[in-house]
Design an enzyme around this catalytic site. Sequence first.
Site, PDB file in Angstrom:
ATOM      1  N   GLY A  87     -20.215  50.295   1.632  1.00  0.00           N
ATOM      2  CA  GLY A  87     -18.803  50.663   1.724  1.00  0.00           C
ATOM      3  C   GLY A  87     -18.588  51.179   3.134  1.00  0.00           C
ATOM      4  O   GLY A  87     -19.529  51.213   3.922  1.00  0.00           O
ATOM      5  N   ARG A  90     -18.485  54.971   7.743  1.00  0.00           N
ATOM      6  CA  ARG A  90     -18.056  55.745   8.916  1.00  0.00           C
ATOM      7  C   ARG A  90     -16.731  55.255   9.487  1.00  0.00           C
ATOM      8  O   ARG A  90     -16.334  55.643  10.579  1.00  0.00           O
ATOM      9  CB  ARG A  90     -19.118  55.659  10.013  1.00  0.00           C
ATOM     10  CG  ARG A  90     -19.467  54.219  10.397  1.00  0.00           C
ATOM     11  CD  ARG A  90     -20.337  54.213  11.595  1.00  0.00           C
ATOM     12  NE  ARG A  90     -20.966  52.921  11.807  1.00  0.00           N
ATOM     13  CZ  ARG A  90     -21.638  52.621  12.891  1.00  0.00           C
ATOM     14  NH1 ARG A  90     -21.769  53.511  13.837  1.00  0.00           N
ATOM     15  NH2 ARG A  90     -22.196  51.444  13.011  1.00  0.00           N
ATOM     16  N   LYS A 110     -13.220  53.464  13.444  1.00  0.00           N
ATOM     17  CA  LYS A 110     -14.675  53.436  13.252  1.00  0.00           C
ATOM     18  C   LYS A 110     -15.314  54.643  13.935  1.00  0.00           C
ATOM     19  O   LYS A 110     -15.084  54.869  15.121  1.00  0.00           O
ATOM     20  CB  LYS A 110     -15.216  52.121  13.857  1.00  0.00           C
ATOM     21  CG  LYS A 110     -16.670  51.841  13.565  1.00  0.00           C
ATOM     22  CD  LYS A 110     -16.991  50.387  13.875  1.00  0.00           C
ATOM     23  CE  LYS A 110     -18.451  50.077  13.631  1.00  0.00           C
ATOM     24  NZ  LYS A 110     -18.740  48.652  13.832  1.00  0.00           N
ATOM     25  N   ASP A 122     -24.405  59.734   9.399  1.00  0.00           N
ATOM     26  CA  ASP A 122     -23.591  60.873   9.839  1.00  0.00           C
ATOM     27  C   ASP A 122     -22.115  60.521   9.970  1.00  0.00           C
ATOM     28  O   ASP A 122     -21.307  61.367  10.360  1.00  0.00           O
ATOM     29  CB  ASP A 122     -24.133  61.422  11.175  1.00  0.00           C
ATOM     30  CG  ASP A 122     -24.141  60.363  12.267  1.00  0.00           C
ATOM     31  OD1 ASP A 122     -23.624  59.243  12.034  1.00  0.00           O
ATOM     32  OD2 ASP A 122     -24.677  60.649  13.355  1.00  0.00           O
ATOM     33  N   GLY A 123     -21.772  59.267   9.713  1.00  0.00           N
ATOM     34  CA  GLY A 123     -20.366  58.882   9.774  1.00  0.00           C
ATOM     35  C   GLY A 123     -19.849  58.671  11.188  1.00  0.00           C
ATOM     36  O   GLY A 123     -18.655  58.444  11.393  1.00  0.00           O
ATOM     37  N   ARG A 180     -14.022  41.771   3.000  1.00  0.00           N
ATOM     38  CA  ARG A 180     -15.252  41.044   3.333  1.00  0.00           C
ATOM     39  C   ARG A 180     -15.779  40.309   2.111  1.00  0.00           C
ATOM     40  O   ARG A 180     -15.377  40.591   0.979  1.00  0.00           O
ATOM     41  CB  ARG A 180     -16.344  42.040   3.749  1.00  0.00           C
ATOM     42  CG  ARG A 180     -15.913  43.022   4.784  1.00  0.00           C
ATOM     43  CD  ARG A 180     -16.449  44.432   4.471  1.00  0.00           C
ATOM     44  NE  ARG A 180     -15.899  45.407   5.405  1.00  0.00           N
ATOM     45  CZ  ARG A 180     -16.526  45.850   6.471  1.00  0.00           C
ATOM     46  NH1 ARG A 180     -17.753  45.474   6.721  1.00  0.00           N
ATOM     47  NH2 ARG A 180     -15.950  46.682   7.300  1.00  0.00           N
ATOM     48  N   ASP A 251     -21.839  41.773   3.980  1.00  0.00           N
ATOM     49  CA  ASP A 251     -20.794  42.788   4.146  1.00  0.00           C
ATOM     50  C   ASP A 251     -20.197  42.732   5.549  1.00  0.00           C
ATOM     51  O   ASP A 251     -19.220  43.415   5.832  1.00  0.00           O
ATOM     52  CB  ASP A 251     -21.349  44.204   3.871  1.00  0.00           C
ATOM     53  CG  ASP A 251     -22.553  44.533   4.728  1.00  0.00           C
ATOM     54  OD1 ASP A 251     -23.520  43.753   4.723  1.00  0.00           O
ATOM     55  OD2 ASP A 251     -22.534  45.562   5.427  1.00  0.00           O
ATOM     56  N   ASP A 261     -17.717  43.002  12.975  1.00  0.00           N
ATOM     57  CA  ASP A 261     -18.797  43.980  13.000  1.00  0.00           C
ATOM     58  C   ASP A 261     -19.845  43.646  14.054  1.00  0.00           C
ATOM     59  O   ASP A 261     -20.899  43.071  13.764  1.00  0.00           O
ATOM     60  CB  ASP A 261     -19.454  44.109  11.615  1.00  0.00           C
ATOM     61  CG  ASP A 261     -19.245  45.517  11.083  1.00  0.00           C
ATOM     62  OD1 ASP A 261     -18.621  46.323  11.791  1.00  0.00           O
ATOM     63  OD2 ASP A 261     -19.707  45.820   9.977  1.00  0.00           O
TER      64      ASP A 261
HETATM   65  P1  AMP Z   1     -23.434  47.917   9.814  1.00  0.00           P
HETATM   66  O1  AMP Z   1     -24.860  47.537  10.042  1.00  0.00           O
HETATM   67  O2  AMP Z   1     -22.771  48.592  10.984  1.00  0.00           O
HETATM   68  O3  AMP Z   1     -22.611  46.778   9.298  1.00  0.00           O
HETATM   69  O4  AMP Z   1     -23.446  49.048   8.668  1.00  0.00           O
HETATM   70  C1  AMP Z   1     -23.947  48.821   7.380  1.00  0.00           C
HETATM   71  C2  AMP Z   1     -23.495  49.914   6.452  1.00  0.00           C
HETATM   72  O5  AMP Z   1     -23.970  51.180   6.898  1.00  0.00           O
HETATM   73  C3  AMP Z   1     -21.988  50.066   6.322  1.00  0.00           C
HETATM   74  O6  AMP Z   1     -21.726  50.433   4.999  1.00  0.00           O
HETATM   75  C4  AMP Z   1     -21.677  51.175   7.285  1.00  0.00           C
HETATM   76  O7  AMP Z   1     -20.490  51.838   6.979  1.00  0.00           O
HETATM   77  C5  AMP Z   1     -22.890  52.051   7.134  1.00  0.00           C
HETATM   78  N1  AMP Z   1     -23.179  52.843   8.329  1.00  0.00           N
HETATM   79  C6  AMP Z   1     -23.640  52.404   9.529  1.00  0.00           C
HETATM   80  N2  AMP Z   1     -23.822  53.429  10.385  1.00  0.00           N
HETATM   81  C7  AMP Z   1     -23.449  54.554   9.725  1.00  0.00           C
HETATM   82  C8  AMP Z   1     -23.393  55.941  10.069  1.00  0.00           C
HETATM   83  N3  AMP Z   1     -23.763  56.384  11.270  1.00  0.00           N
HETATM   84  N4  AMP Z   1     -22.974  56.792   9.125  1.00  0.00           N
HETATM   85  C9  AMP Z   1     -22.612  56.384   7.916  1.00  0.00           C
HETATM   86  N5  AMP Z   1     -22.640  55.100   7.524  1.00  0.00           N
HETATM   87  C10 AMP Z   1     -23.049  54.187   8.420  1.00  0.00           C
HETATM   88 MG    MG Z   2     -20.876  46.399   8.641  1.00  0.00          MG
END
Ligand code: AMP
Ligand code: MG
Length: 484
Positions: A87, A90, A110, A122-123, A180, A251, A261
Amino acid sequence: MTLTDFRVEHRYLDLPEVFYSRVRPTPLHRPKMVCYNTGLAQEMGFAVDEPEQWAALGAGQELLKGMDPVAMKYTGHQFGMYNPELGDGRGLLLWETVGPDGRRWDWHLKGAGQTPYSRFGDGRAVLRSTIREYLCSEAMHFLGIPTSRALFLVSAADPVRRESIETAATLMRVALTHIRFGHFEFAAHARNRETLKTLTDHTINLHFSHLEELPEQARYHRWLSEVVERTARMVADWQAVGFCHGVMNSDNMSILGDTFDYGPYAFLDDFDAGYICNHTDQEGRYAYNRQPQIGFTNCQYLGRAMVQLMEEDDVLDALRYYEKAYNDRFLQTMRNKLGLALKEEADMDLIMATFSMLHEHHIDYTLFFRGLSRLPSKGAGPVRDLFVDRKVADEWLEGYQKRLERESRPDTEREAAMCAVNPKYILRNYLAQQVIQDAQTGNYEPFRQLIEVLKKPFDEQPENEAYAAPPPDWGKHLNISCSS
Ligand code: AMP
Ligand code: MG
């Protein structure tokens, strides 16, 4: 803010509540507006006189009146494994706006802080990765490849822990949708047929309205076929321009076939068919030459979810559109890149032989095609100079010239057409790396300059010649990981 023609909506909130959680941004401190995309804002139907005023919005300190932020719930396959926990971990969807041309834009902040889907994260997002996303989404757009866009980027004083301590930043990403493949996987795996139907009808209503009049099963069949085709064409565009996405998890696949992304992506420098741009992807699942297959695998994941709603035969039939859409788009784009207006059976052989040669001799992909585009005015020199073994170049050029003899277009016309599809300026990783290093010392000017160069990738820009150079040694094999 001056509005020309700009309407606010929250259509995502029409979906059942399982698809989101209401979350307020967690504020960052001492924000600075690093870059604001005036041209895009105009397209979207508004102008901000002093972009710095929006630094507080970017930092999550304030919202604009009418914003109603939510974190979206979706799931998806990451490196082939289903992950039910995903989901927006962040990012927050703030609102949707509809501009003067009727296009709908999701505003997604973002790096806005933790959400119920953050898992161990950490969001936050760091300056390095938001700059990379900003640069690449703009580069793709101006290359003519469908993509999310970057509206503005804000940096803040807060430290963020990655491999080292980095600077926090946020990106206001906008896209025609943030729905997505993973949304459909969530609906099918974790919910029920009714939820999946609501999501599909919603998506068709907002983004595929030309299908709405069809009877239900025909509508879903046509819709899935179109999603599959769009995805295939997107990947074909990536292959033709030499782009590696790096994290083709389901995703990260937009339901509209927009590139989406941006993480550890790369544009190829020296051509290497098996290039793996994501340092974390040790098995090369998302290597350059595997992207077309992975695009299809992602469509299969989507298809598997849709079986709950559609006849299985319809799903299988829709998936069959992938190969043809991919091949047609790839062949046509490569013909354009080679300047072939006439269609010959053997063109695919020439294209494949060209790729093999580029691979075997490690030839810079972008310089090669740009050089070819200018054969009429500059001769074969610039192309030959890319080869250590000139004989290889001469042999290839001889075959190519023979093929060109059957073309009827005047040379000058062919040159102009080829220059319009073979970019001179691409976002090489070392260029991104340089402007990131400057940005990390507080100098954002090189970042802004690079964006300007990338806005005109097909033009000769004599004053910016240096940006077209292949990477120096230090910039050849930069380790880019998922960390962002
Ligand atoms: P991504 O690889 O950027 O597509 O991220 C995959 C998943 O991890 C998604 O659900 C993102 O929202 C989550 N995510 C990535 N980095 C962070 C972060 N620093 N804090 C919280 N969720 C994250
Ligand atoms: Mg992503």
